[in-house]
Design an enzyme around this catalytic site. Structure first.
Site, PDB file in Angstrom:
ATOM      1  N   HIS A 280      -0.479  10.563  -7.954  1.00 30.46           N
ATOM      2  CA  HIS A 280       0.609  10.196  -7.034  1.00 30.46           C
ATOM      3  C   HIS A 280       1.694   9.400  -7.745  1.00 30.46           C
ATOM      4  O   HIS A 280       1.419   8.539  -8.571  1.00 30.46           O
ATOM      5  CB  HIS A 280       0.093   9.482  -5.790  1.00 30.46           C
ATOM      6  CG  HIS A 280      -0.620   8.175  -6.011  1.00 30.46           C
ATOM      7  ND1 HIS A 280       0.055   6.978  -6.064  1.00 30.46           N
ATOM      8  CD2 HIS A 280      -1.933   7.880  -6.157  1.00 30.46           C
ATOM      9  CE1 HIS A 280      -0.834   5.996  -6.238  1.00 30.46           C
ATOM     10  NE2 HIS A 280      -2.044   6.516  -6.302  1.00 30.46           N
ATOM     11  N   ASP A 292      -2.202   2.725 -11.450  1.00 27.62           N
ATOM     12  CA  ASP A 292      -2.267   3.354 -10.114  1.00 27.62           C
ATOM     13  C   ASP A 292      -0.849   3.676  -9.655  1.00 27.62           C
ATOM     14  O   ASP A 292      -0.223   2.839  -9.039  1.00 27.62           O
ATOM     15  CB  ASP A 292      -2.979   2.413  -9.142  1.00 27.62           C
ATOM     16  CG  ASP A 292      -3.205   3.044  -7.784  1.00 27.62           C
ATOM     17  OD1 ASP A 292      -3.080   4.275  -7.661  1.00 27.62           O
ATOM     18  OD2 ASP A 292      -3.499   2.296  -6.839  1.00 27.62           O
ATOM     19  N   GLU A 326       1.001   8.459  -1.551  1.00 26.35           N
ATOM     20  CA  GLU A 326      -0.466   8.425  -1.406  1.00 26.35           C
ATOM     21  C   GLU A 326      -0.877   7.101  -0.778  1.00 26.35           C
ATOM     22  O   GLU A 326      -1.740   7.050   0.088  1.00 26.35           O
ATOM     23  CB  GLU A 326      -1.138   8.585  -2.780  1.00 26.35           C
ATOM     24  CG  GLU A 326      -2.662   8.714  -2.721  1.00 26.35           C
ATOM     25  CD  GLU A 326      -3.389   7.380  -2.786  1.00 26.35           C
ATOM     26  OE1 GLU A 326      -4.592   7.357  -2.528  1.00 26.35           O
ATOM     27  OE2 GLU A 326      -2.760   6.340  -3.085  1.00 26.35           O
ATOM     28  N   GLU A 327      -0.237   6.027  -1.245  1.00 27.10           N
ATOM     29  CA  GLU A 327      -0.739   4.688  -0.925  1.00 27.10           C
ATOM     30  C   GLU A 327      -0.699   4.352   0.557  1.00 27.10           C
ATOM     31  O   GLU A 327      -1.586   3.685   1.069  1.00 27.10           O
ATOM     32  CB  GLU A 327       0.063   3.628  -1.699  1.00 27.10           C
ATOM     33  CG  GLU A 327      -0.112   3.682  -3.206  1.00 27.10           C
ATOM     34  CD  GLU A 327      -1.501   3.267  -3.667  1.00 27.10           C
ATOM     35  OE1 GLU A 327      -2.384   3.033  -2.825  1.00 27.10           O
ATOM     36  OE2 GLU A 327      -1.694   3.184  -4.896  1.00 27.10           O
ATOM     37  N   ASP A 352      -6.636   9.753 -10.356  1.00 29.06           N
ATOM     38  CA  ASP A 352      -6.143   8.545  -9.675  1.00 29.06           C
ATOM     39  C   ASP A 352      -7.178   7.441  -9.794  1.00 29.06           C
ATOM     40  O   ASP A 352      -7.617   6.860  -8.811  1.00 29.06           O
ATOM     41  CB  ASP A 352      -5.828   8.855  -8.202  1.00 29.06           C
ATOM     42  CG  ASP A 352      -5.169   7.661  -7.502  1.00 29.06           C
ATOM     43  OD1 ASP A 352      -4.708   6.735  -8.188  1.00 29.06           O
ATOM     44  OD2 ASP A 352      -5.128   7.661  -6.253  1.00 29.06           O
ATOM     45  N   HIS A 424      -3.740  -2.543  -7.315  1.00 26.00           N
ATOM     46  CA  HIS A 424      -2.960  -3.052  -6.178  1.00 26.00           C
ATOM     47  C   HIS A 424      -2.534  -4.516  -6.325  1.00 26.00           C
ATOM     48  O   HIS A 424      -2.340  -5.196  -5.314  1.00 26.00           O
ATOM     49  CB  HIS A 424      -3.731  -2.863  -4.861  1.00 26.00           C
ATOM     50  CG  HIS A 424      -3.929  -1.422  -4.482  1.00 26.00           C
ATOM     51  ND1 HIS A 424      -4.559  -1.032  -3.326  1.00 26.00           N
ATOM     52  CD2 HIS A 424      -3.559  -0.268  -5.095  1.00 26.00           C
ATOM     53  CE1 HIS A 424      -4.579   0.294  -3.249  1.00 26.00           C
ATOM     54  NE2 HIS A 424      -3.979   0.780  -4.325  1.00 26.00           N
TER      55      HIS A 424
END
Ligand code: ZN
Ligand code: ZN
Length: 471
Positions: A280, A292, A326-327, A352, A424
């Protein structure tokens, strides 16, 4: 998977290998695979792509100005790499925008808290919320609570995330993050807080998407850093009310359009069968989105570029997809599933999980293709990759697509021992990627994707999914 099932699968693989011996790869195709492994060892392209993306764009939350920049970056980059087909497909979405947020403990001892809002969180009133904490050691305890303990309070779930090579600790914790606010809302809580879903001890909070069930009051939701969660836990031992103040601003439902960015190497005689690989393009706003998922889009694009540069012509079409959002909603995957629902897919596969080395290869292909899958697994052994079974699972984006049409899957397990230290957070930056390890990913992907493109056997259609009774 238990030992018995593993042994059974190995036997099934071996038997079908014997049966499919006549239907294997040509020497020329295997020679290209060897060449790809070698070329991958000499290529820094994946690392360079992440470097370029995070340096020239940086964080790129879906629907933001930087998300647009990332789409432009991807289109320009894929064109400059020489892919014969490059396009951006619109993905309409409802964006979420983080505002200012802070929280602190007011009683029994004043303490500031390092925190961050969860994606899709609603805002608090401007003046914030002050209330007593209702402490739960984990999510199961909250779900089992039938008392009125949470009512009028700020629910705090102290769910810890287990460190594991395969990332299995993330499942239960991310469930707590996504479903926690609903469980808190059902019980009349004013807000929901959670121990960061992470394995680090840094004083950095981990964000991530949450959601609200319909018909349940939506409460503001945030994560505190792991050391701050420890502080909240220690405050429980005084037997006095622990009180918190939180103020959290956010904008929801912003109309925006992002794009899935696609590059293709058109196939030859089997061009209508697609191998869809990717990651992504969007990221959270706190870091740079290097692991990520800058790593995933870079690994899959670099693998396709190796195949392109080999000069060999794949029989099936190789499609690299850089998915939108995606997130915070999986909008890109849904748009892809809808647009390509009638198209034959040899497989879907996603990267991912950062840039740690791949240690296991699994498939989900129809039984007739197991022999070919075993040959591909053999070709990955020189790269340090062990063969798994035929129960491969796939990532969040390709999972949406896979389930929509019951598509075959390749799955590459990466060593994610430290992935959830940075995931994240503001610490998701380029320095977390080891150039040698990301190179190994590209070698594995290029080899496996090439052979899947040349396979004498189609991997589809899969047998219909049986509903297994719960164990
Ligand atoms: Zn991701
Ligand atoms: Zn993520």
């Amino acid at each position: 998977m238990n030992q018995f099932r593993r042994a059974g699968l190995a036997l099934a693989l071996a038997l079908s290998f014997g049966a499919a011996g006549a239907q294997s790869f040509s020497d020329a195709d295997l020679a290209v695979a060897a060449k790809l492994r070698e070329a991958g060892q000499a290529s820094n392209l994946a690392y360079e792509l992440v470097d370029s993306l995070v340096t020239e764009v940086g964080a790129r939350p879906a629907g933001s100005a930087n998300d647009k920049k990332a789409v432009d970056w991807a289109v320009a980059k894929l064109k400059s790499l020489g892919f014969p087909v490059v396009r951006a497909e619109p993905v309409p979405l409802k964006a979420w925008k983080r505002g200012e947020a802070h929280a602190h403990i007011t009683e029994p001892f004043a303490q500031p808290l390092v925190m961050t809002a969860l994606g899709m969180s609603v805002a608090t009133p401007k003046e914030g919320i002050s209330a007593e904490i209702a402490y739960y050691p984990d999510f199961a305890t909250l779900k089992a609570d039938t008392s009125d303990k949470a009512k009028g309070r700020i629910v705090f779930v102290d769910q810890k995330t287990e460190r594991a090579k395969d990332g299995r600790g993330y499942g239960p914790s991310s469930t707590a993050r996504t479903q926690g606010p609903t469980e808190a809302g059902k019980r009349g809580a004013l807000a929901f807080a959670i121990r960061s879903v992470g394995t680090d001890h840094d004083r950095l909070a981990h964000t991530g998407a949450t959601r609200y069930a319909e018909g349940v009051p939506a409460v503001p939701a945030f994560a505190v850093s792991v050391p701050d969660a420890d502080t909240i836990a220690r405050l429980q031992r005084y037997g006095k009310p622990v009180k918190m103040h939180v103020s959290l601003q956010a904008e929801l439902g912003i109309d925006a359009v992002s794009h899935n960015v696609i590059a293709e190497i058109p196939g030859t005689d089997l061009a209508d069968e697609v191998i869809a690989i990717g990651g992504h393009l969007d990221s959270w706003d706190l870091g740079q989105g290097a692991i990520d998922d800058g790593a995933g889009v870079a690994i899959t694009a670099a693998a396709a570029k190796l195949i392109l540069d080999s000069g060999a012509k794949p029989r099936r079409t190789i499609r690299v997809v850089m998915f939108a959002n995606e997130e915070n909603g999986l909008d890109g995957a849904r748009a892809y599933a809808e647009k390509y629902k009638g198209q034959k897919h040899q497989l879907v596969a996603e990267s991912d999980f950062g840039a740690g080395p791949i240690y296991r290869f699994q498939t989900r292909v129809r039984p007739e293709a197991l022999g070919v899958a075993l040959v591909i697994a053999e070709q990955l052994k020189p790269l340090g990759v062990e063969a798994g079974g035929n129960e491969g699972r796939t990532g969040a984006d390709t999972g949406v697509i896979q389930r929509a049409a019951n598509l075959p899957v390749f799955s590459f397990s990466q060593d994610g021992t430290d992935y959830f230290d940075f995931h994240h957070t503001a610490n998701d930056t380029l320095d977390k990627i080891d150039p040698a390890k990301i190179r190994q990913n590209v070698q594995v992907w290029a080899t496996a994707v090439w052979l899947a493109a040349q396979s004498p056997v189609a991997f589809h259609p899969l047998p219909a999914v049986e509903k297994k009774p719960a164990q």
